[in-house]
Design a protein around this motif. Sequence first.
Motif, short mmCIF file in Angstrom:
data_model
loop_
_atom_site.label_atom_id
_atom_site.label_comp_id
_atom_site.label_asym_id
_atom_site.label_seq_id
_atom_site.Cartn_x
_atom_site.Cartn_y
_atom_site.Cartn_z
N ASP A 1 38.09 31.63 33.86
CA ASP A 1 37.93 32.92 34.57
C ASP A 1 37.15 33.85 33.65
O ASP A 1 36.73 33.45 32.56
N LYS B 1 26.59 36.23 49.39
CA LYS B 1 27.09 34.88 49.67
C LYS B 1 26.00 34.05 50.36
O LYS B 1 25.77 32.89 50.02
N LEU C 1 41.83 34.12 53.81
CA LEU C 1 42.98 33.35 53.35
C LEU C 1 44.22 34.24 53.28
O LEU C 1 44.12 35.44 53.08
N ASP D 1 32.30 34.05 31.43
CA ASP D 1 31.67 35.00 32.36
C ASP D 1 30.49 34.27 33.00
O ASP D 1 29.52 33.91 32.33
N TYR E 1 28.35 42.11 50.08
CA TYR E 1 29.13 40.90 49.78
C TYR E 1 28.63 39.73 50.63
O TYR E 1 28.31 38.65 50.10
N PHE F 1 42.71 32.07 45.18
CA PHE F 1 42.49 30.66 45.54
C PHE F 1 42.47 29.77 44.30
O PHE F 1 43.14 28.74 44.27
N1 NAP Z 1 40.50 35.19 49.74
C1 NAP Z 1 39.82 35.12 50.88
O1 NAP Z 1 40.31 35.48 51.96
C2 NAP Z 1 38.42 34.57 50.88
C3 NAP Z 1 37.77 34.37 52.11
C4 NAP Z 1 36.47 33.88 52.11
C5 NAP Z 1 35.85 33.56 50.91
N2 NAP Z 1 36.49 33.78 49.74
C6 NAP Z 1 35.83 33.41 48.48
O2 NAP Z 1 36.66 32.49 47.82
C7 NAP Z 1 36.54 32.65 46.41
C8 NAP Z 1 37.91 32.90 45.82
O3 NAP Z 1 38.45 34.07 46.45
P1 NAP Z 1 39.78 34.72 45.91
O4 NAP Z 1 40.45 35.39 47.05
O5 NAP Z 1 40.54 33.77 45.06
O6 NAP Z 1 39.15 35.87 44.99
P2 NAP Z 1 39.79 36.57 43.71
O7 NAP Z 1 41.27 36.54 43.78
O8 NAP Z 1 39.09 37.88 43.57
O9 NAP Z 1 39.33 35.59 42.55
C9 NAP Z 1 38.03 35.58 42.03
C10 NAP Z 1 38.14 35.47 40.53
O10 NAP Z 1 36.80 35.48 39.97
C11 NAP Z 1 36.86 36.29 38.81
N3 NAP Z 1 35.54 36.78 38.41
C12 NAP Z 1 34.92 37.93 38.79
N4 NAP Z 1 33.76 38.06 38.13
C13 NAP Z 1 33.64 36.98 37.32
C14 NAP Z 1 32.68 36.57 36.38
N5 NAP Z 1 31.59 37.31 36.11
N6 NAP Z 1 32.88 35.40 35.71
C15 NAP Z 1 33.97 34.67 35.95
N7 NAP Z 1 34.94 35.01 36.83
C16 NAP Z 1 34.77 36.16 37.50
C17 NAP Z 1 37.78 37.42 39.20
O11 NAP Z 1 38.22 38.12 38.07
P3 NAP Z 1 38.60 39.69 38.24
O12 NAP Z 1 39.71 39.75 39.24
O13 NAP Z 1 38.99 40.09 36.86
O14 NAP Z 1 37.34 40.36 38.74
C18 NAP Z 1 38.90 36.65 39.91
O15 NAP Z 1 39.87 36.17 39.00
C19 NAP Z 1 35.55 33.80 46.20
O16 NAP Z 1 34.27 33.26 46.03
C20 NAP Z 1 35.60 34.55 47.52
O17 NAP Z 1 34.40 35.23 47.75
C21 NAP Z 1 37.76 34.25 49.69
#
Ligand code: NAP
Length: 287
Positions: A33, A132, A154, A38, A128, A15
Amino acid sequence: MASRRILVTGAAGFFGSRFVRRFAATDEILATDVGDLDIADATAVGAVVSAFRPDLVVHAAAVAATAFCDAHPDVARRINVDGAVALARAAEAVGAGFVLISSEQVFNGNPEPGPHAESDLAVPDTVYGATKLTAEAELAAIVEKLWVLRFTWLFGLPERGCGMSPGVPWNIALALLAGRRLAERTDEFRGITYVHDLLDRFDAILDCPPSTYHVGSANDLSRFELAKLTLDAFGVGDRAEEVLTPVTGAKRRDVRLSHEKLARAGVTFPPSAEAIARCVAEFRFTV
Ligand SMILES: NC(=O)c1ccc[n+]([C@@H]2O[C@H](COP(=O)([O-])OP(=O)(O)OC[C@H]3O[C@@H](n4cnc5c(N)ncnc54)[C@H](OP(=O)(O)O)[C@@H]3O)[C@@H](O)[C@H]2O)c1
């Protein structure tokens, strides 16, 4: 709209990377990121926020893999709760608005069927989902201008320079390309949202008063039926029996969200089926 100063966390993720790309031309964005900030490091978070002084924080960083969180609850709590709290305190100190991205998965353990409204008591049954929900509650006590956006699942397709994560169309494309079967549940129900439908509406959502909102596209279909629809959209609906195996889980899962609160504020999404068709058409993706 005047240019905003937006701090984005998780900016390399699925996202966050698309968000940064969408708003880079209109807003001043600090994209971070884990490699450069961190969020579990409260000192670093405080320093970055007080130096950048954002108008808005879009907090997309999280550990979002359910199985990983269940296996590592301490890590999940440190990042999804403590990290969010540190960021929220720093944002509040400079008067920034805050978007906390939460999830439909706060309803994972609810025994009653969806769609679930914002006013319903959420009963998470995964680490998880629990992290949240805890973050939502803790941030409500810290941040004055807080939008809690509970996303449905998503989806999108790969884009240059953007992160990728599993979603119905991409999972099916991978199975088709690899020539393997995909097991899809007939007793699991959830909204699925095209990430660009969400980005198209992001400013309209932020025009709504700060509150908790259920965000995304809805459907009444099982995951198996959504998978069949996606095969249709790819133009290979006749291959459903060859590609898909219908399965059931240990218990029916229904994390569908009611989107009436946002709709009353004038923000609506297309049904998931329409969203899948738009995604496949926009990417001109054929298999
Ligand atoms: N995608 C969906 O379907 C969905 C649905 C509902 C809610 N969400 C929420 O929407 C948000 C974005 O989701 P997404 O799908 O884009 O997730 P994502 O692709 O996993 O992106 C999350 C990012 O946060 C980074 N991260 C992890 N630990 C961190 C830390 N300590 N400090 C800084 N960055 C850190 C991750 O890095 P690494 O990959 O290196 O760990 C990754 O780049 C999240 O909060 C997720 O819970 C997503």
